[in-house]
Design a protein around this motif. Sequence first.
Motif, PDB file in Angstrom:
ATOM      1  N   ALA A  31       1.030  -1.334  -0.149  1.00  0.00           N
ATOM      2  CA  ALA A  31       0.193   0.259  -0.258  1.00  0.00           C
ATOM      3  C   ALA A  31       0.796   1.255   0.092  1.00  0.00           C
ATOM      4  N   ARG A  32       1.180   2.618  -0.692  1.00  0.00           N
ATOM      5  CA  ARG A  32       1.170   3.179  -0.390  1.00  0.00           C
ATOM      6  C   ARG A  32       0.581   4.231   0.829  1.00  0.00           C
ATOM      7  N   TRP A  33       0.999   4.285   1.447  1.00  0.00           N
ATOM      8  CA  TRP A  33       0.378   5.190   2.837  1.00  0.00           C
ATOM      9  C   TRP A  33       0.110   6.521   3.240  1.00  0.00           C
ATOM     10  N   SER A  80     -12.442   2.297  -5.011  1.00  0.00           N
ATOM     11  CA  SER A  80     -11.201   3.095  -5.624  1.00  0.00           C
ATOM     12  C   SER A  80     -10.559   2.710  -5.263  1.00  0.00           C
ATOM     13  N   ARG A  81      -9.782   2.112  -4.463  1.00  0.00           N
ATOM     14  CA  ARG A  81      -8.344   1.090  -4.088  1.00  0.00           C
ATOM     15  C   ARG A  81      -8.127   2.251  -3.063  1.00  0.00           C
ATOM     16  N   VAL A  82      -9.128   3.153  -1.591  1.00  0.00           N
ATOM     17  CA  VAL A  82      -8.748   4.186  -1.030  1.00  0.00           C
ATOM     18  C   VAL A  82      -9.047   3.288  -0.122  1.00  0.00           C
ATOM     19  N   LEU A  83      -8.288   3.358   1.519  1.00  0.00           N
ATOM     20  CA  LEU A  83      -9.030   3.269   2.498  1.00  0.00           C
ATOM     21  C   LEU A  83      -8.746   4.532   3.051  1.00  0.00           C
ATOM     22  N   THR A 117      -2.840  -0.824  -4.933  1.00  0.00           N
ATOM     23  CA  THR A 117      -2.732  -0.930  -6.379  1.00  0.00           C
ATOM     24  C   THR A 117      -4.104  -1.841  -7.125  1.00  0.00           C
ATOM     25  N   GLY A 118      -4.484  -2.865  -6.212  1.00  0.00           N
ATOM     26  CA  GLY A 118      -5.862  -3.644  -6.055  1.00  0.00           C
ATOM     27  C   GLY A 118      -7.651  -3.435  -5.422  1.00  0.00           C
ATOM     28  N   ASP A 119      -7.413  -4.225  -5.454  1.00  0.00           N
ATOM     29  CA  ASP A 119      -8.804  -3.662  -3.901  1.00  0.00           C
ATOM     30  C   ASP A 119      -8.020  -3.968  -2.485  1.00  0.00           C
ATOM     31  N   VAL A 120      -8.429  -2.857  -1.801  1.00  0.00           N
ATOM     32  CA  VAL A 120      -8.334  -2.989  -0.796  1.00  0.00           C
ATOM     33  C   VAL A 120      -7.857  -4.334   0.339  1.00  0.00           C
ATOM     34  N   PRO A 121      -7.401  -4.287   0.931  1.00  0.00           N
ATOM     35  CA  PRO A 121      -7.899  -5.697   1.911  1.00  0.00           C
ATOM     36  C   PRO A 121      -8.439  -5.662   3.343  1.00  0.00           C
ATOM     37  N   ALA A 122      -9.624  -6.036   3.556  1.00  0.00           N
ATOM     38  CA  ALA A 122     -11.228  -6.330   3.923  1.00  0.00           C
ATOM     39  C   ALA A 122      -9.693  -5.903   5.535  1.00  0.00           C
TER      40      ALA A 122
END
Length: 173
Positions: A31-33, A80-83, A117-122
């Motif tokens: 992830a890009r924090w 959209s791939r954002v947490l 880059t993909g789905d945000v891990p749950a």
Amino acid sequence: MLLFSAIVPPAQLAESLELRLGALRPQAPDARWTPPDRWHITLGFYGEAEETETRVDWLRKALAGQPAPVLRLEGAGTFSRVLYLGVYSESLIALATAAGAGAERPYLPHLAVARTTGDVPAELAQGLSRYVSEPWTAIEVVLMRSDPTPTGRRYSVVERFPLEVRPAGQASG
């Protein structure tokens, strides 16, 4: 150059949240924090702009007399791939609407903390689902510019717009 208006969380909140996120980072090493100095709650997004003075003048008028909202971060979500963390306030929607939010799509107040880059891990959203910050009063809105750089976007404050801080229980007059 892109322009947007935003609220920047106070330093003490950023320090507290940074500690909480530190425990989650190993769960998503790719992830890009978002660094704390780039955290913001977008109010209005204005897109590409050549001339900022027109937007400054418009915001100065639109935000004149707006009350300073009391905010808190609570819970987490993804899109959209954002947490992101949710932002709650009784008067934030009115402030965001005055700043131009909601014209193109419904306003979702949030603070983005990571991109993937993909789905945000749950497990990331679950790890923040019970997070609740201390409340704070946002005393200003900033007009930000976002410029592309080889390592990502660089944000800088163009102008600051003070909000009206009112004693508890006092309505605008």
